[in-house]
Write an enzyme that holds these catalytic residues in place. Structure first.
Site, PDB file in Angstrom:
ATOM      1  N   HIS A  77      -3.972  -4.850  -0.334  1.00 12.37           N
ATOM      2  CA  HIS A  77      -3.557  -5.713   1.010  1.00 12.37           C
ATOM      3  C   HIS A  77      -3.761  -7.218   0.978  1.00 12.37           C
ATOM      4  O   HIS A  77      -4.710  -7.708   1.154  1.00 12.37           O
ATOM      5  CB  HIS A  77      -4.280  -5.259   2.334  1.00 12.37           C
ATOM      6  CG  HIS A  77      -4.192  -3.808   2.413  1.00 12.37           C
ATOM      7  ND1 HIS A  77      -3.234  -3.513   3.853  1.00 12.37           N
ATOM      8  CD2 HIS A  77      -4.605  -2.585   1.894  1.00 12.37           C
ATOM      9  CE1 HIS A  77      -3.069  -2.007   3.732  1.00 12.37           C
ATOM     10  NE2 HIS A  77      -3.734  -1.538   2.798  1.00 12.37           N
ATOM     11  N   CYS A  89       0.730  -1.166  -0.055  1.00  8.03           N
ATOM     12  CA  CYS A  89       0.098  -0.059   0.043  1.00  8.03           C
ATOM     13  C   CYS A  89       1.105   1.395   0.099  1.00  8.03           C
ATOM     14  O   CYS A  89       1.525   1.815  -1.042  1.00  8.03           O
ATOM     15  CB  CYS A  89      -0.969  -0.042   1.111  1.00  8.03           C
ATOM     16  SG  CYS A  89      -2.414   0.957   0.705  1.00  8.03           S
ATOM     17  N   GLU A 149      -2.847  -9.148   3.333  1.00  7.08           N
ATOM     18  CA  GLU A 149      -3.330  -9.841   4.564  1.00  7.08           C
ATOM     19  C   GLU A 149      -4.679  -9.738   4.571  1.00  7.08           C
ATOM     20  O   GLU A 149      -5.307 -10.120   5.858  1.00  7.08           O
ATOM     21  CB  GLU A 149      -2.447  -8.902   5.713  1.00  7.08           C
ATOM     22  CG  GLU A 149      -3.054  -7.702   5.980  1.00  7.08           C
ATOM     23  CD  GLU A 149      -2.887  -6.663   4.854  1.00  7.08           C
ATOM     24  OE1 GLU A 149      -3.229  -5.548   5.105  1.00  7.08           O
ATOM     25  OE2 GLU A 149      -2.063  -6.796   3.971  1.00  7.08           O
TER      26      GLU A 149
END
Length: 354
Positions: A330, A246, A332
């Site tokens: 992202h 990011c 995750e």
């Protein structure tokens, strides 16, 4: 309690207040995730912003600390159509954050989509007079743009932290610009030791940890303000493998000599399609960013690795020769899909190219 949301263009929406009785200022943004309000509120990338959920019902399944992405709420305020549980009200009160409900969030979402993000004020109180609203509108107009505020120092760790694993197979130094906890968890689960350092840690101090690779985290605000971080990244290029997520993708691009720009309303949600230009595979990703990399500004030895299929913006870069890559989305998740979790394995594999 009464509540009012005041936009810099003069738009005023009155609703019902919940959470803390106070007034806050920030950039009004929206996210399209249907679940994950706890993760959204505790995401450090939302520092400086008042977050609106496009999904109409929030609070349905309560609040658990296991879902936190930091040590508490980082968003400045919360805007929803309807709150469905006292747990969410109590959660905002605990962290002194105001919220407003019973307003037309569809209208606001369309407005931001068409006109762009706006500076705003959210106030919750027993009573709010018209004179107060007029005074707050003038303050909103004078409030600083998010590009003029240093937000990363407010969410970065103050001291180094070591996240150990039983049988480490790699060591990562994580430059913390406002990292989400699930990034650290995702690496530790893969037997990677993570050394989390403040955002302004000097490059020579980073190298003293003898990292197998360096990860530049997500975080809030305009990447171009972080000149010290960009300088440190420049000094690390060619010395150690580097990756980023990011804001980290934007900072790495700037370190290579590229440019970033502010998007009209950004990408915030859990259903953003990106295409891997090498494999031609498409993944659905979680995203939260209001700035992007200008493709044509990248040097010849840096290539775009992922693009967004909604607007064709840059979603990742890769150096053609050095062990360096980063992504704008992202992997995750938290909240969102896990389609690109494999990228954490790719990060760890960077050590084999040292």
């Amino acid at each position: 309690m009464e509540a009012v949301l005041i936009l810099e263009d003069g738009t005023i929406l009155k609703g019902k207040g919940f959470g803390a009785e106070k007034e806050v200022f920030g950039e009004l943004v929206f996210t399209t995730v249907m679940t994950g309000y706890v993760e959204v509120l505790t995401d450090p990338s939302y520092k400086g912003q008042i977050v609106m959920m496009t999904y109409p019902l929030e609070g349905n399944y309560g609040v658990k600390k296991d879902w936190f992405e930091s040590d508490g709420i980082k968003a400045e305020g919360f805007v929803v159509r309807e709150v469905t549980s006292k747990a969410l009200d109590d959660f905002l009160k605990e962290y002194d954050i105001p919220g407003i409900q019973d307003i037309d969030t569809r209208f606001l979402t369309r407005k931001i989509r068409d006109k762009g993000v706006v500076k705003s004020c959210l106030k919750v109180a027993e009573e709010i007079s018209d004179d107060e609203i007029s005074e707050l509108l003038e303050r909103v107009k004078r409030y600083s743009d998010i590009s003029d505020i240093d937000l990363v120092p407010l969410v970065s760790t103050k001291e180094p932290k070591i996240h150990k694993t039983a049988n480490p197979k790699a060591r990562c130094v994580l430059i913390d610009c406002g990292v989400k906890l699930n990034i650290i968890r995702s690496l530790v689960q893969r037997n990677c030791e993570v050394i989390q350092v403040p955002y302004n840690t000097k490059y020579d101090e980073i190298l003293e940890y003898k990292p197998d690779f360096v990860l530049i985290s997500n975080g809030p605000g305009d990447p171009a303000r972080l000149k010290e971080v960009i300088k440190n990244i420049k000094n690390l290029i060619g010395v150690v493998p580097i990756t980023g997520i990011c804001l980290g993708n934007q900072l790495l691009s700037l370190a290579f000599g590229g440019e970033t720009y502010k998007m009209k309303f950004g990408h915030r949600g859990g259903n953003q399609p990106v295409k891997d230009l090498k494999t031609q595979k498409v993944y659905i990703t979680s995203q939260n960013h209001g700035f992007a990399v200008r493709k044509e500004s990248l040097p010849d030895d840096v290539e775009v690795s992922f693009i967004n299929l909604n607007d064709m913006t840059v979603e990742g870069i890769r150096h053609k020769d050095l062990p360096i890559f980063s992504v704008q989305f992202h992997p995750e998740a938290r909240p969102g899909p896990h389609d690109t979790m494999f990228l954490f394995d790719e990060m760890i594999k960077l050590k084999d190219r040292k």
